[in-house]
Motif scaffolding. Structure first.
Motif: not given
Length: 625
Positions: A563-584
């Motif tokens: 994921l990218r949050v503005e100027a920050a890159l968040l490197r995650a394990d995309t092979q073993n984990f699904d990424i789900r996002t939601e707005a609150i």
């Protein structure tokens, strides 16, 4: 063999003998025009504007029966608190304006406000109106019966402070008004103080911020209005007993488990209490050498992220709260010899002009002190004092930054602790990350207080209090529980100058149905690589799935590596984990004031159940990739 130092032990025979009755005032009398001649012109202009605004608010929002009943009927604190807030702000700002300019119209307006306040059925807030002997909460305040809560105490102290420097001026216009003020302070504050026992006395457990906040205001009431020396001495003695109980709840590092926002009501009002006692004894009483008072002065500096932001664990705000007063911190730090905190307070003071809005009435003494010290922030060296790293064992909070004393670069805070602190959230293991002062991973904080906020059986139905909306693991969908037995284990911290790392086992923070055997979390800032590494390794009793929660203020944008949050890159394990996002979507005024219309939750969901697994989240500047 000497006994452990305490506040009460500092009330020596010499200090008792030095107590002065009705000899204290926070400022010169209004009639002493030389004593008020040195106020800053910018402050005078800001005060005049604020006083006009408070006058209009008080005229519009007057205390009403229906406003009090709104809390008793449906738990809505805001109607009555808004009206009382407006009246108190009007009184406080008018008193300061009278002192600044000594105009007859301001004296008349102040007298009217004082009278209106004396006529109220209660100074206590409806949300706090519980009879101490039974806990009973009447629908309306009982006739002639006030309850010594925060508002009752600071209302009394406001009236006492104003009486000390403006009472003679009012008495000229309204003979008998001072007698009425003293009577109401005695009836509503000093009477209950002498005869009743409250939960905040800390008889059963160390008290929270209520203890020093109320005690400091009771002492003001007694210093101004109490004519009997023996009663004054008994008040001081009882105050020190309660403050010693409060002090006992702190570790030697001085860290405040109620968070940075509440430090300004806890540590700051402890300073005000000790400072007042030093004044009314002519310096014979000295409580500042009692541990951990000296250590407490650095806590708000440690918790600051940048010039306008702070670590906001517990019921804290991510932005600096309106009760922060850097002049007070400079005085506190100077008194205990913490020059780094003094320089930091001056640095902040140069950025934040004196305010006369917000919490003016509860902050009246510190606002008055700063008003009478124009230019204080320029009277010495100023420099930001945020440390490169700090670990506070008392609260198990670690803060680390890429560059010392700067909001530039990466900043990370992590906490261990347990889930039964004052103003608790179920967030053991919680992490906050910012980049160049901008939020990356956030603690959402707390919304507007309502009845459910402080009901034990309802507090953890509020989403902002629960672990699924904090940056912590969610093992097999099971959230953390409230209680001292639920927390981190084996927390350690190290910083060699290049890499700073905090480690903990979070398994004890979860109930048995989580099936966790261990849940090791390591939060690391590598200054050389410019990266934050959030490492989680866990073991279940049998194959289960782990979900990792990431809360952000800004919408996370999908990226091939995470994921990218503005100027920050968040490197995650995309092979073993699904990424789900939601707005609150946020419908709470306090949360919207901090974050805007919405915040965002990302869930990293393990794809396949396993007995043992792990994940590493790497946060770095996106431009470096």
């Amino acid at each position: 063999m000497t006994s452990e130092p305490s506040f009460l032990s500092r009330l020596t025979p010499d200090a008792r003998a030095a107590l002065r009755v009705r000899a204290w005032s926070p400022a010169p009398p209004v009639g002493d025009r030389h004593g008020w001649a040195h106020l800053g012109e910018r402050d005078r202009a800001a005060l005049a504007r604020a006083a006009a605004d408070w006058r209009d608010r008080a005229a519009q929002d007057v205390p009403r029966l229906s406003a009090w009943a709104a809390y008793s009927r449906d738990g809505d604190r805001r109607p009555h608190e808004r009206t009382e807030h407006a009246l108190l702000g009007h009184l406080a700002s008018t008193a300061l304006l009278l002192a600044a300019d000594d105009k007859d119209e301001d004296a008349v307006a102040l007298g009217d406000a004082v009278w209106r306040l004396c006529e109220l059925s209660a100074w206590c807030l409806p949300s706090h109106y519980a009879l101490p002997e039974s806990g009973h909460r009447p629908f309306l305040p009982e006739p002639g019966r006030d309850v010594l809560d925060l508002a009752d105490a600071y209302t009394g102290a406001l009236l006492a402070s104003v009486d000390a420097f403006a009472g003679a001026r009012l008495e000229e216009l309204f003979p008998g008004i001072r007698g009425r003020v003293h009577h109401e302070i005695r009836r509503r504050v000093l009477g209950p103080w002498e005869s009743e026992t409250y939960f905040w006395h800390g008889v059963d457990a160390p008290p929270n911020n209520w203890a020093p906040w109320i005690v400091s205001n009771v002492l003001v009431c007694a210093a101004v209005t109490e004519p009997d020396r023996d009663r004054l001495e008994r008040t001081v003695e009882r105050a020190l007993v309660i403050l010693d109980r409060f002090r006992a709840g702190y570790d030697e590092d001085g860290s405040c488990d109620e968070g940075a926002t509440y430090w300004w009501w806890a540590g700051a009002t402890l300073f005000e209490a000790l400072d007042l006692l030093e004044e009314i004894t002519g310096g014979a009483f000295d409580g500042f050498t009692v541990p951990p008072v000296a250590a407490m002065a650095s806590f708000p500096v440690d918790m600051q992220i940048g010039p306008g932001t702070q670590v906001n664990y517990s019921d804290g705000s991510p932005v600096l709260p309106e009760n922060a007063n850097w002049h007070l911190l400079a005085r506190f730090a100077a008194r205990v010899g913490d020059q780094d905190a003094v320089r930091h307070a001056r640095w902040m003071g140069r950025r934040q002009p004196l305010r006369f809005d917000g919490q003016l009435a509860p902050l009246f003494r510190r606002t008055l002190a700063e008003l009478r010290s124009p230019g204080w922030a320029s009277e010495g060296e100023a420099a930001p004092g945020m440390p490169a790293s700090r670990y506070l064992p008392g609260t198990e909070i670690a803060v680390v930054r890429e560059r010392r004393a700067s909001a530039a670069g990466l900043f990370v805070a992590a906490k261990g602790g347990h889930n039964d602190v004052s103003h608790n959230h179920n967030d053991a293991g919680g992490v906050i990350v910012s980049l160049d002062g901008e939020p990356v991973l956030i603690d959402v904080g707390v919304g507007v207080y309502r009845r459910e906020t402080f009901q034990p059986d309802a507090r953890y139905t509020i989403w902002t209090m629960r672990s699924p909306w904090h940056n912590v693991p969610l093992p097999d969908g099971v959230e953390q529980r409230h209680g001292k037995e639920f927390g981190a284990r084996g927390v350690t911290f190290e910083d060699d100058g290049t890499v700073a790392r905090v480690r903990m086992d979070l398994a004890p923070a979860y109930p048995p149905e989580s099936a966790l055997v261990r849940c090791e979390r390591s939060v690391e800032l590598d200054r050389e690589q410019g990266a934050v590494l959030l490492r989680d390794e866990w073991t279940f009793e049998a194959p289960r799935t782990m979900t990792l929660v990431l809360m952000t203020a800004l919408p996370p944008v999908p990226h091939p590596e995470g994921l990218r949050v503005e100027a920050a890159l968040l490197r995650a394990d995309t092979q073993n984990f699904d990424i789900r996002t939601e707005a609150i979507d946020l419908d709470d005024d306090r949360l919207r004031g901090a974050w805007g219309d919405r915040v965002h939750r990302t869930l990293l969901v393990q794809r396949e159940p396993a007995t043992r697994a792990g994940h590493v989240l790497r946060i770095e500047r996106a431009e470096a990739v």
